[in-house]
Motif scaffolding. Structure first.
Motif, mmCIF file in Angstrom:
data_model
loop_
_atom_site.group_PDB
_atom_site.id
_atom_site.type_symbol
_atom_site.label_atom_id
_atom_site.label_comp_id
_atom_site.label_asym_id
_atom_site.label_seq_id
_atom_site.Cartn_x
_atom_site.Cartn_y
_atom_site.Cartn_z
ATOM 1 N N SER A 1 0.393 62.431 65.436
ATOM 2 C CA SER A 1 0.523 63.844 65.744
ATOM 3 C C SER A 1 1.428 64.414 64.667
ATOM 4 N N LEU A 2 1.223 65.960 64.833
ATOM 5 C CA LEU A 2 1.902 66.493 63.892
ATOM 6 C C LEU A 2 2.108 68.172 64.302
ATOM 7 N N ARG A 3 2.909 68.790 64.064
ATOM 8 C CA ARG A 3 3.301 70.151 64.540
ATOM 9 C C ARG A 3 2.235 71.076 63.844
ATOM 10 N N ILE A 4 1.730 71.910 64.717
ATOM 11 C CA ILE A 4 0.173 72.698 64.385
ATOM 12 C C ILE A 4 1.004 73.812 63.391
ATOM 13 N N ASP A 5 1.996 74.198 63.430
ATOM 14 C CA ASP A 5 2.374 75.356 62.091
ATOM 15 C C ASP A 5 2.306 74.487 60.969
ATOM 16 N N LYS A 6 2.774 73.351 60.802
ATOM 17 C CA LYS A 6 2.859 72.471 59.632
ATOM 18 C C LYS A 6 1.462 72.110 59.035
ATOM 19 N N TRP A 7 0.552 71.898 59.902
ATOM 20 C CA TRP A 7 -0.731 71.606 59.694
ATOM 21 C C TRP A 7 -1.348 72.880 59.206
ATOM 22 N N LEU A 8 -1.501 73.911 59.731
ATOM 23 C CA LEU A 8 -2.005 75.135 59.287
ATOM 24 C C LEU A 8 -1.296 75.508 57.906
ATOM 25 N N TRP A 9 -0.450 75.354 57.507
ATOM 26 C CA TRP A 9 0.058 75.430 56.438
ATOM 27 C C TRP A 9 -0.432 74.549 55.350
ATOM 28 N N ALA A 10 -0.488 73.325 55.682
ATOM 29 C CA ALA A 10 -0.989 72.226 54.662
ATOM 30 C C ALA A 10 -2.439 72.380 54.611
ATOM 31 N N ALA A 11 -3.208 72.926 55.497
ATOM 32 C CA ALA A 11 -4.539 72.968 55.539
ATOM 33 C C ALA A 11 -4.855 74.408 54.720
ATOM 34 N N ARG A 12 -3.862 75.191 54.173
ATOM 35 C CA ARG A 12 -3.884 76.668 53.566
ATOM 36 C C ARG A 12 -4.487 77.459 54.399
ATOM 37 N N PHE A 13 -4.495 77.507 55.625
ATOM 38 C CA PHE A 13 -4.956 78.736 56.285
ATOM 39 C C PHE A 13 -3.782 80.016 56.312
ATOM 40 N N PHE A 14 -2.655 79.526 55.938
ATOM 41 C CA PHE A 14 -1.402 80.508 55.811
ATOM 42 C C PHE A 14 -0.621 80.006 54.674
ATOM 43 N N LYS A 15 -0.175 81.096 54.057
ATOM 44 C CA LYS A 15 0.656 80.717 52.972
ATOM 45 C C LYS A 15 2.126 80.154 52.967
ATOM 46 N N THR A 16 2.644 80.317 53.981
ATOM 47 C CA THR A 16 3.864 79.871 54.512
ATOM 48 C C THR A 16 4.007 79.424 56.019
ATOM 49 N N ASP B 1 2.609 82.447 67.788
ATOM 50 C CA ASP B 1 3.589 83.213 68.549
ATOM 51 C C ASP B 1 2.669 84.501 68.995
ATOM 52 N N LEU B 2 1.861 85.155 67.945
ATOM 53 C CA LEU B 2 1.002 86.305 68.386
ATOM 54 C C LEU B 2 -0.200 85.710 69.077
ATOM 55 N N GLY B 3 -0.423 84.533 69.598
ATOM 56 C CA GLY B 3 -1.563 84.079 69.967
ATOM 57 C C GLY B 3 -3.011 84.031 69.397
ATOM 58 N N ARG B 4 -2.783 84.123 68.095
ATOM 59 C CA ARG B 4 -4.024 84.046 66.863
ATOM 60 C C ARG B 4 -4.510 82.527 66.876
ATOM 61 N N ILE B 5 -3.730 81.489 67.382
ATOM 62 C CA ILE B 5 -4.189 80.125 67.314
ATOM 63 C C ILE B 5 -4.470 79.543 68.710
ATOM 64 N N LEU B 6 -5.454 79.095 68.879
ATOM 65 C CA LEU B 6 -5.989 78.477 70.245
ATOM 66 C C LEU B 6 -6.036 76.908 69.778
ATOM 67 N N ALA B 7 -5.759 76.018 70.594
ATOM 68 C CA ALA B 7 -5.920 74.592 70.408
ATOM 69 C C ALA B 7 -6.612 74.000 71.563
ATOM 70 N N ASN B 8 -7.770 73.728 71.705
ATOM 71 C CA ASN B 8 -8.570 73.237 72.610
ATOM 72 C C ASN B 8 -8.631 74.398 73.820
ATOM 73 N N GLN C 1 -6.627 76.632 74.493
ATOM 74 C CA GLN C 1 -5.400 76.848 74.880
ATOM 75 C C GLN C 1 -4.600 77.695 73.820
ATOM 76 N N PRO C 2 -3.767 78.861 74.181
ATOM 77 C CA PRO C 2 -2.828 79.282 73.144
ATOM 78 C C PRO C 2 -1.895 78.325 72.587
ATOM 79 N N ALA C 3 -1.351 78.069 71.453
ATOM 80 C CA ALA C 3 -0.738 77.263 70.916
ATOM 81 C C ALA C 3 0.588 77.761 70.485
ATOM 82 N N LYS C 4 1.753 76.968 70.782
ATOM 83 C CA LYS C 4 2.993 77.607 70.353
ATOM 84 C C LYS C 4 3.188 76.682 68.953
ATOM 85 N N PRO C 5 4.100 77.273 68.016
ATOM 86 C CA PRO C 5 4.088 76.453 66.582
ATOM 87 C C PRO C 5 4.496 75.015 66.867
#
Length: 126
Positions: free
Chosen positions: A3-18, A27-34, A36-40
Motif C-alpha cells: 500500500s502507499l499514500r494516495i497523495d504520493k501515488w498521484l504525484w508519482a503517476a504525474r496527475f499533479f506536479k507536487t 482535501d478539496l474532495g477532488r479525489i475519490l477512492a472506490n 469515497q472521498p480520499a484524504k491525503p
C-alpha cells in the motif's frame, strides 16, 4: 510494497506536479477512492478505482502498480489503466473547448474612451 499514500501515488503517476497539490486536491474532495472521498494519507492498493479531477479533466482509473518515485511520463502511465469512458469524455470536452474558441471574438487592442464609458455603465458603476 502493498500500500502507499494516495497523495504520493498521484504525484508519482504525474496527475499533479507536487505532492502538496495532490494533498490539496484530496482535501478539496477532488479525489475519490472506490467512491469515497480520499484524504491525503489514505492508503491505496493495487486494484483500487480512483476518480481524479484536475486541470486536465476528469479521470477514472484503476491502480495497476504502486510507486513512490516520480519517473518519466511513459513509466508513470504504466501505473494505472484509464477507462475508455473516461478517455472519451475528456476527448469530447477538449473538442468542445476548441470549438468554443472559434466563436469567441476578442477585441482588437485596448477599449477607446467611449468603450470604457459603456463598460462602466454596463457594470452599473456610473
Amino acid at each position: 510494497m502493498t500500500s502507499l499514500r494516495i497523495d504520493k501515488w498521484l504525484w508519482a503517476a504525474r496527475f499533479f506536479k507536487t505532492r502538496a497539490l495532490a494533498a490539496r486536491a484530496c482535501d478539496l474532495g477532488r479525489i475519490l477512492a472506490n467512491g469515497q472521498p480520499a484524504k491525503p494519507a489514505r492508503e491505496i492498493r493495487i486494484g483500487d478505482r480512483l476518480q481524479i479531477t484536475n486541470d486536465g479533466g476528469d479521470f477514472q482509473v484503476e491502480v495497476l502498480l504502486l510507486s513512490d518515485v516520480r519517473g518519466p511520463a511513459p513509466v508513470a502511465q504504466t501505473l494505472y489503466l484509464e477507462s475508455d469512458a473516461s478517455r472519451e469524455a475528456r476527448r469530447k470536452a477538449a473538442d468542445e473547448r476548441r470549438a468554443l474558441m472559434n466563436f469567441e471574438s476578442l477585441p482588437e487592442g485596448r477599449p477607446s474612451k467611449r468603450d470604457r464609458r459603456q463598460i462602466i455603465r454596463f457594470r452599473g458603476r456610473g
